[in-house]
Design a protein around this motif. Structure first.
Motif, PDB file in Angstrom:
ATOM      1  N   THR A  41      62.516  82.844  52.926  1.00  0.00           N
ATOM      2  CA  THR A  41      63.467  82.091  53.340  1.00  0.00           C
ATOM      3  C   THR A  41      63.944  81.374  52.868  1.00  0.00           C
ATOM      4  O   THR A  41      64.636  81.138  51.950  1.00  0.00           O
ATOM      5  N   SER A  78      64.447  78.271  59.006  1.00  0.00           N
ATOM      6  CA  SER A  78      62.976  78.982  58.173  1.00  0.00           C
ATOM      7  C   SER A  78      61.815  79.816  58.499  1.00  0.00           C
ATOM      8  O   SER A  78      61.315  79.482  58.187  1.00  0.00           O
ATOM      9  N   VAL A  79      62.574  80.813  59.045  1.00  0.00           N
ATOM     10  CA  VAL A  79      61.955  81.786  60.469  1.00  0.00           C
ATOM     11  C   VAL A  79      62.516  83.297  59.310  1.00  0.00           C
ATOM     12  O   VAL A  79      61.159  84.197  59.199  1.00  0.00           O
ATOM     13  N   ARG A 132      52.394  80.093  53.362  1.00  0.00           N
ATOM     14  CA  ARG A 132      52.474  79.727  54.888  1.00  0.00           C
ATOM     15  C   ARG A 132      54.180  79.415  54.947  1.00  0.00           C
ATOM     16  O   ARG A 132      54.088  79.314  56.480  1.00  0.00           O
ATOM     17  N   ASP A 133      54.717  79.273  54.323  1.00  0.00           N
ATOM     18  CA  ASP A 133      56.461  78.796  54.501  1.00  0.00           C
ATOM     19  C   ASP A 133      57.336  79.815  54.482  1.00  0.00           C
ATOM     20  O   ASP A 133      58.581  79.568  54.928  1.00  0.00           O
ATOM     21  N   ASN A 144      51.518  82.785  57.361  1.00  0.00           N
ATOM     22  CA  ASN A 144      52.638  81.497  58.792  1.00  0.00           C
ATOM     23  C   ASN A 144      52.916  82.146  60.005  1.00  0.00           C
ATOM     24  O   ASN A 144      53.659  82.198  60.503  1.00  0.00           O
ATOM     25  N   LEU A 198      59.340  73.924  58.534  1.00  0.00           N
ATOM     26  CA  LEU A 198      58.795  74.565  58.467  1.00  0.00           C
ATOM     27  C   LEU A 198      59.484  75.841  59.315  1.00  0.00           C
ATOM     28  O   LEU A 198      58.583  76.847  59.285  1.00  0.00           O
ATOM     29  N   VAL A 199      60.046  75.121  60.460  1.00  0.00           N
ATOM     30  CA  VAL A 199      60.817  75.673  61.008  1.00  0.00           C
ATOM     31  C   VAL A 199      61.787  74.358  61.519  1.00  0.00           C
ATOM     32  O   VAL A 199      61.252  73.722  62.098  1.00  0.00           O
ATOM     33  N   PRO A 233      54.446  88.537  61.589  1.00  0.00           N
ATOM     34  CA  PRO A 233      54.190  87.038  60.514  1.00  0.00           C
ATOM     35  C   PRO A 233      52.691  87.785  59.962  1.00  0.00           C
ATOM     36  O   PRO A 233      51.891  89.095  60.295  1.00  0.00           O
ATOM     37  N   LEU A 237      55.113  77.694  66.887  1.00  0.00           N
ATOM     38  CA  LEU A 237      55.923  76.192  66.739  1.00  0.00           C
ATOM     39  C   LEU A 237      57.960  76.618  66.845  1.00  0.00           C
ATOM     40  O   LEU A 237      58.082  75.904  67.237  1.00  0.00           O
ATOM     41  N   ALA A 238      58.015  77.882  66.627  1.00  0.00           N
ATOM     42  CA  ALA A 238      58.926  78.321  66.828  1.00  0.00           C
ATOM     43  C   ALA A 238      59.537  78.479  68.794  1.00  0.00           C
ATOM     44  O   ALA A 238      60.574  78.134  69.307  1.00  0.00           O
ATOM     45  N   LYS A 258      54.106  79.892  62.590  1.00  0.00           N
ATOM     46  CA  LYS A 258      55.193  79.910  63.063  1.00  0.00           C
ATOM     47  C   LYS A 258      56.001  80.084  64.455  1.00  0.00           C
ATOM     48  O   LYS A 258      56.909  79.934  64.776  1.00  0.00           O
TER      49      LYS A 258
END
Ligand SMILES: Cc1cc2nc3c(=O)[nH]c(=O)nc-3n(C[C@H](O)[C@H](O)[C@H](O)COP(=O)(O)OP(=O)(O)OC[C@H]3O[C@@H](n4cnc5c(N)ncnc54)[C@H](O)[C@@H]3O)c2cc1C
Ligand code: SF4
Length: 327
Positions: free
Chosen positions: A158, A264-265, A144-145, A306, A240-241, A302, A312-313, A309
């Protein structure tokens, strides 16, 4: 913990000479000592570099700043020149870890901290980064991370440093001393993609000592900058991002210069150069920011847990640039 020898280095040259014997440099110890306790790191010798004369922030050539590798994260975040001319850097540092950890952690150590992938930290599990060729359980397990950009089938880890993401956006360069001489390494070229061998995180050799970090002269794009971090808890949590962004607009409202790095990506701070190119000369509007973020994140690949993300990013890039455009 495996027994080890401790040595206090008196000068940078002395430190790299001692490291030739097979050692690890000891900065604040907040990552290295934890990994030694877990049995992930097993050095025979620790070379303490905290007494070197590397704890100052000084003017550098052409109006920039040289941050000694031994400067503590708290002192760097609080420096008035950093807060005024590079707010993205101060905000990134303050978003990381806790006050106690920031008082102990050094600039050099922060950049070379290792991934927080749970399998990497558990010596009972396989992990290509810890033991090349043993496998990557994260792909089918807890990811997930982990990475959505630039990963490989061998590793989807990451890099956890917030500081490094801000430095990538600022085009900072490391000053590195090795037994054979000194050199400069741009932060954007410091970290390796995992490829077939994720065991090496960076282009540095074990005998390379980071002595300083040079920030280029400030300008509108560094002064109008910020760091945003999404995480599971409000403090004391890795991103997370995250997004480091800077924006300089022309009088007609178009983008004169823009910087975007995403944290974190990926295995490294991800400098969003495609988004930057897509924005050059365009109106500084949320619609343009979203279009550019989409151009960058088209490359995302992905895993099931995850995939969130990616959106989210995208949203974080749009939000960060929109805030800067309104400031
Ligand atoms: C609970 C917790 C939460 C955290 N949360 C965050 C967070 O949200 N964001 C974040 O960015 N970080 C976070 N961290 C990580 C923390 O920032 C790092 O542990 C710290 O920055 C490492 O710096 P240090 O000086 O203690 O490095 P050390 O542990 O001393 O060293 C780390 C690595 O760097 C090498 N090294 C040290 N100095 C040099 C040098 N001058 N030249 C070459 N190599 C060197 C060491 O050999 C080692 O391999 C967290 C840590 C903890 C424990
Ligand atoms: S993602 Fe990388 S660090 Fe994590 S288990 Fe796979 S190889 Fe190891």
């Amino acid at each position: 913990m495996k027994p080890f020898t401790y040595a206090l280095a008196e000068a940078p040259g002395d430190a790299v000479h001692q490291a030739e014997r097979g050692a690890r440099f000891l900065g604040g110890g907040t990552n290295l000592v934890d990994l030694m306790r877990l049995g992930v790191e097993t050095p025979d010798l620790l070379v303490d570099v905290t007494r070197l004369d590397l704890d100052r922030i000084e003017p550098a050539g052409e109006g920039g700043l040289l941050i000694g590798a031994g400067v503590r994260n708290s002192d760097l975040a609080a420096d008035p020149r950093v807060r005024r001319d590079y707010p993205v850097l101060s905000q990134a540092l303050l978003s990381g870890a806790s006050g106690q950890l920031r008082n102990q952690a050094t600039a050099g150590g922060n950049l070379l901290q290792r991934t927080r992938c749970v399998y990497f930290q558990d010596v009972t599990k396989p992990c290509n980064k810890r033991r090349p060729g043993s496998g990557c359980p994260a792909r089918t397990g807890a990811h997930r991370d982990l990475a959505i950009l630039g990963a490989s089938e061998h590793c989807v880890a990451t890099h956890p440093s917030d500081f490094a993401v801000a430095l990538a956006a600022l085009d900072a360069r490391l000053h590195v001393k090795s037994p054979t001489g000194d050199r400069r390494v741009p932060v954007t070229e410091l970290y390796r993609a995992p490829g077939e061998d994720p065991s090496r995180d960076t282009v540095l050799e074990p005998t390379d000592l980071i002595t300083g970090i040079e920030l280029p002269a400030p300008g509108e794009v560094t002064r109008t900058s910020l760091y945003r971090k999404a995480r599971d808890r409000a403090s004391y949590a890795f991103a997370l991002v995250s997004v480091a962004a800077g924006l300089d607009r022309a009088p007609d409202g178009t983008v004169r210069e823009v910087r975007v790095a995403i944290g974190s990506v990926a295995h490294k701070p991800w400098r969003a150069r495609r988004a930057e190119t897509a924005l050059a000369g365009r109106p500084a509007t949320p619609e343009e920011f979203r279009r550019a973020a989409g151009v960058e994140l088209d490359a995302a690949d992905p895993l099931p847990d995850n995939a969130f993300k990616v959106k989210l990013a995208e949203n974080m890039i749009v939000e960060a640039l929109t805030r800067l455009a309104a400031s």
